[in-house]
Design a protein around this motif. Structure first.
Motif, PDB file in Angstrom:
ATOM      1  N   ASP A  54      22.548  34.165  -7.010  1.00 53.11           N
ATOM      2  CA  ASP A  54      23.911  34.697  -7.003  1.00 53.11           C
ATOM      3  C   ASP A  54      24.833  34.042  -8.031  1.00 53.11           C
ATOM      4  O   ASP A  54      26.016  34.389  -8.132  1.00 53.11           O
ATOM      5  CB  ASP A  54      24.530  34.567  -5.613  1.00 53.11           C
ATOM      6  CG  ASP A  54      24.598  33.118  -5.121  1.00 53.11           C
ATOM      7  OD1 ASP A  54      24.246  32.202  -5.884  1.00 53.11           O
ATOM      8  OD2 ASP A  54      25.002  32.915  -3.964  1.00 53.11           O
ATOM      9  N   GLY A  55      24.329  33.064  -8.797  1.00 51.97           N
ATOM     10  CA  GLY A  55      25.186  32.380  -9.756  1.00 51.97           C
ATOM     11  C   GLY A  55      26.169  31.426  -9.116  1.00 51.97           C
ATOM     12  O   GLY A  55      27.001  30.823  -9.800  1.00 51.97           O
ATOM     13  N   ASP A  56      26.047  31.259  -7.800  1.00 52.36           N
ATOM     14  CA  ASP A  56      26.979  30.399  -7.055  1.00 52.36           C
ATOM     15  C   ASP A  56      26.170  29.345  -6.306  1.00 52.36           C
ATOM     16  O   ASP A  56      25.875  28.277  -6.861  1.00 52.36           O
ATOM     17  CB  ASP A  56      27.811  31.263  -6.116  1.00 52.36           C
ATOM     18  CG  ASP A  56      28.811  30.468  -5.285  1.00 52.36           C
ATOM     19  OD1 ASP A  56      29.048  29.298  -5.616  1.00 52.36           O
ATOM     20  OD2 ASP A  56      29.339  31.015  -4.305  1.00 52.36           O
ATOM     21  N   LEU A  57      25.788  29.638  -5.084  1.00 53.47           N
ATOM     22  CA  LEU A  57      24.937  28.707  -4.348  1.00 53.47           C
ATOM     23  C   LEU A  57      23.576  28.571  -5.012  1.00 53.47           C
ATOM     24  O   LEU A  57      23.005  27.481  -5.068  1.00 53.47           O
ATOM     25  CB  LEU A  57      24.762  29.187  -2.899  1.00 53.47           C
ATOM     26  CG  LEU A  57      25.953  29.063  -1.962  1.00 53.47           C
ATOM     27  CD1 LEU A  57      25.596  29.628  -0.595  1.00 53.47           C
ATOM     28  CD2 LEU A  57      26.415  27.624  -1.841  1.00 53.47           C
ATOM     29  N   ARG A  88      24.803  30.313   3.819  1.00 54.21           N
ATOM     30  CA  ARG A  88      26.026  29.587   4.168  1.00 54.21           C
ATOM     31  C   ARG A  88      26.020  29.175   5.642  1.00 54.21           C
ATOM     32  O   ARG A  88      26.572  28.127   6.007  1.00 54.21           O
ATOM     33  CB  ARG A  88      27.248  30.441   3.833  1.00 54.21           C
ATOM     34  CG  ARG A  88      27.367  30.730   2.340  1.00 54.21           C
ATOM     35  CD  ARG A  88      28.504  31.684   2.018  1.00 54.21           C
ATOM     36  NE  ARG A  88      28.387  32.192   0.652  1.00 54.21           N
ATOM     37  CZ  ARG A  88      28.861  31.592  -0.433  1.00 54.21           C
ATOM     38  NH1 ARG A  88      29.526  30.454  -0.310  1.00 54.21           N
ATOM     39  NH2 ARG A  88      28.689  32.115  -1.638  1.00 54.21           N
ATOM     40  N   ALA A 104      24.104  22.211  -3.961  1.00 54.46           N
ATOM     41  CA  ALA A 104      25.191  22.127  -2.983  1.00 54.46           C
ATOM     42  C   ALA A 104      24.732  21.612  -1.625  1.00 54.46           C
ATOM     43  O   ALA A 104      25.572  21.269  -0.782  1.00 54.46           O
ATOM     44  CB  ALA A 104      25.836  23.511  -2.804  1.00 54.46           C
ATOM     45  N   PRO A 144      22.142  29.315  -8.459  1.00 56.10           N
ATOM     46  CA  PRO A 144      22.343  29.742  -9.839  1.00 56.10           C
ATOM     47  C   PRO A 144      21.059  30.114 -10.562  1.00 56.10           C
ATOM     48  O   PRO A 144      21.099  30.781 -11.595  1.00 56.10           O
ATOM     49  CB  PRO A 144      22.997  28.518 -10.497  1.00 56.10           C
ATOM     50  CG  PRO A 144      22.528  27.359  -9.670  1.00 56.10           C
ATOM     51  CD  PRO A 144      22.438  27.886  -8.263  1.00 56.10           C
ATOM     52  N   PRO A 187      31.248  37.421   0.236  1.00 61.11           N
ATOM     53  CA  PRO A 187      30.534  36.214  -0.177  1.00 61.11           C
ATOM     54  C   PRO A 187      29.025  36.474  -0.166  1.00 61.11           C
ATOM     55  O   PRO A 187      28.503  37.143   0.736  1.00 61.11           O
ATOM     56  CB  PRO A 187      30.922  35.179   0.885  1.00 61.11           C
ATOM     57  CG  PRO A 187      32.186  35.691   1.481  1.00 61.11           C
ATOM     58  CD  PRO A 187      32.087  37.183   1.434  1.00 61.11           C
ATOM     59  N   SER A 188      28.336  35.962  -1.155  1.00 62.15           N
ATOM     60  CA  SER A 188      26.889  36.126  -1.227  1.00 62.15           C
ATOM     61  C   SER A 188      26.194  35.222  -0.212  1.00 62.15           C
ATOM     62  O   SER A 188      26.767  34.275   0.308  1.00 62.15           O
ATOM     63  CB  SER A 188      26.413  35.759  -2.636  1.00 62.15           C
ATOM     64  OG  SER A 188      26.764  34.403  -2.914  1.00 62.15           O
ATOM     65  N   ASN A 189      24.935  35.539   0.065  1.00 64.45           N
ATOM     66  CA  ASN A 189      24.070  34.626   0.820  1.00 64.45           C
ATOM     67  C   ASN A 189      24.734  34.082   2.085  1.00 64.45           C
ATOM     68  O   ASN A 189      24.756  32.878   2.339  1.00 64.45           O
ATOM     69  CB  ASN A 189      23.636  33.459  -0.075  1.00 64.45           C
ATOM     70  CG  ASN A 189      22.573  33.868  -1.075  1.00 64.45           C
ATOM     71  OD1 ASN A 189      21.596  34.517  -0.729  1.00 64.45           O
ATOM     72  ND2 ASN A 189      22.770  33.488  -2.323  1.00 64.45           N
TER      73      ASN A 189
END
Length: 488
Positions: free
Chosen positions: A287-290, A163, A206, A292, A157-159
């Motif tokens: 990361d394109g997740d948390l 998290r 988020a 973007p 998992p990134s970052n």
């Protein structure tokens, strides 16, 4: 009067200790609950994974001492006393409350700095006793540092450190009412990397439900580009002789990985421009997740616009890098060569030097320190204000010159924010007898902001908006960041 106090959290009961406050006003005592785990120890199979909420426990858990820290040993880079504590269970919160039987008190959550690779929530400067004296429930949180917290790994998992922040803030939402706090009145605050952390959270979709205001002190944004994050992770894996995967990195001991990380991130004169232009190699990454997109893009898109923000920096954050022997060496370096090395080139140079004529007169060491400070910290302040447009934003400058260094250096404002000028290791940073009246002003504004969403001076509006300048004589000034305009 009993020495101990107990509170029921969602995972189990904890025992804290009553302690006196200081300053002769407000609540005469507060309770400290130290080292409450919000996640399982990030070791073994959990080492490079997202944090896992702490499983419930039976009985009463002592919360009387600070728990293990992610920081190991003394990295020798922080100016704040931030002790390292051995142990595996490094994901914890410390809660300070004036009255656990109260309800609806405002909450301050503090995220420590340290360049995303150092720092500790166990600092005596981060003790919340004087915020609690003034009616604010205070929480300091820990998170994974360096490569364990922020490094790119192909299948992890990134970052992970980000998290950790999110899970700690989620813990606050579910538990702070038991300590007298209002989960609907949470302000996140931090300094340096911690200031960057709260700006990152402000721009993160988020995270929006987890806090309601932001106080960013000398914020150093991460926003590490994806290619840079991956290149660093692959290079570190190669140096360790493993594949850039969870399985590969899991074979590398904590001590060896830390040694390789230190070698890969060592800063020298040739890397200053890179640090100014690209920031630190380890930190919150796109990361394109948390995350973007970069934080400033998110703020320009309106993320976090409903949340009040106080943001500022000290005048000479990194001027200490050019004191002593470094200042002596600079006497032989032509100013043009020095400014080129610091990335101050082309048409902006003349504009910048004209706007900073007062600093130029103090010599090349002070000029070099101001250029580095502006590139790393101060130009971020008006940039963020502009990005937020009409969102409620207050700006400040910390300009009081240390009685030890003679200028307002990195970390100097932290003990004023916490109103802890009676704390340890103070003279080395602030000199003898730092002004309590200034602490009353800065800390008082912070308390007002946490309690009401307004620190007590005019909101910043437009390029030449109002800025609170904390100095020998605190004052409100228009266009107080004009000296960095050439760099924006």
């Amino acid at each position: 009067m009993t020495e101990y106090v107990e509170v029921q959290t969602a995972a189990g009961r904890v025992r804290g200790r009553w302690r006196p406050t200081t300053g002769g006003r407000g609540a005469p005592r507060s309770a400290a609950f130290l080292g409450i785990p919000f996640a399982e120890a990030p070791i073994g199979d959990l080492r490079f994974q997202a944090p896992v909420p702490k499983a419930p426990w039976d009985g009463v858990r002592d919360a009387l001492e600070f728990a293990a820290t992610a920081q190991r040993g003394d990295p020798g880079v922080t100016l704040i006393p931030e002790p390292s504590i051995e142990g595996d269970s490094t994901l914890n919160v410390n809660v300070f409350t004036p009255d656990q039987t109260a309800a609806g008190l405002p909450v301050l959550v503090w995220i420590h700095g340290g360049g995303y690779f150092a720092g500790s929530p166990a600092s005596p400067w981060y003790d919340g006793r004087n915020f609690t004296r003034d009616g604010v429930v205070t929480v300091s949180i820990s998170y994974r540092l360096g490569f364990d917290g922020f490094g790119w790994i192909a299948d992890a998992p990134s970052n992970r450190g980000v998290r950790d922040w999110l899970l700690a803030l989620d813990w606050v939402q579910h538990n702070i009412a038991a300590f007298g706090g209002d989960p609907g009145r949470v302000t996140v605050a931090g300094q340096s990397a911690g200031g960057g952390a709260v700006l990152t959270l402000l721009g993160m979709e988020a995270a929006q439900h987890l806090f309601h205001g932001v106080y960013a002190i000398s914020g150093a944004l991460g926003d590490v580009a994806p290619a840079r994050a991956e290149a660093f992770g692959r290079a570190l894996a190669a140096a360790a002789g493993v594949e850039p995967t969870v399985a590969g990195f899991s074979t590398v001991s904590e001590d060896r990985l830390l040694a390789l990380q230190k070698k890969a991130t060592r800063l020298g004169p040739s890397s200053m421009t890179t640090m100014i232009d690209e920031g630190l190699p380890l930190g919150p990454a796109i990361d394109g997740d948390l995350l973007p997109r970069p934080t400033r893009e998110s703020l320009r898109a309106g993320v976090g616009a409903d949340k009040p923000l106080v943001i500022g920096a000290a005048d000479d954050e990194f001027t200490m890098a050019f004191t002593g022997t470094a200042a002596t060496a600079l006497r032989w370096v032509p100013q043009s060569v020095l400014l080129n090395r610091l990335g101050l080139r082309g048409s902006i140079r003349a504009e910048y030097l004209a706007a900073n004529a007062d600093v130029v007169r103090l010599g090349k060491a002070r000029l070099a320190g101001r250029v580095l400070t502006d590139g790393m910290f101060r130009r971020t302040v008006p940039r963020i204000a502009a990005d937020r447009a009409d969102a409620p934003t207050w700006l400040y400058r910390f300009s009081w010159p240390s009685g030890h260094f003679g200028f307002a250096e990195h970390c100097l404002d932290v003990p004023f924010f916490f109103d802890c000028l009676d704390g340890p290791s103070m003279e080395a940073l602030a000199g003898p007898n730092p002004p309590q009246a200034l602490a009353d002003e800065l800390h008082g504004g912070a308390v007002a902001f946490v309690a009401t969403g307004d620190p007590g001076w005019s909101r910043h509006e437009g390029d030449a908006g109002t800025v609170r300048v904390y100095d020998v004589q605190t004052r409100d000034v228009s266009d107080a960041y004009a000296s960095v305009r050439a760099l924006i």
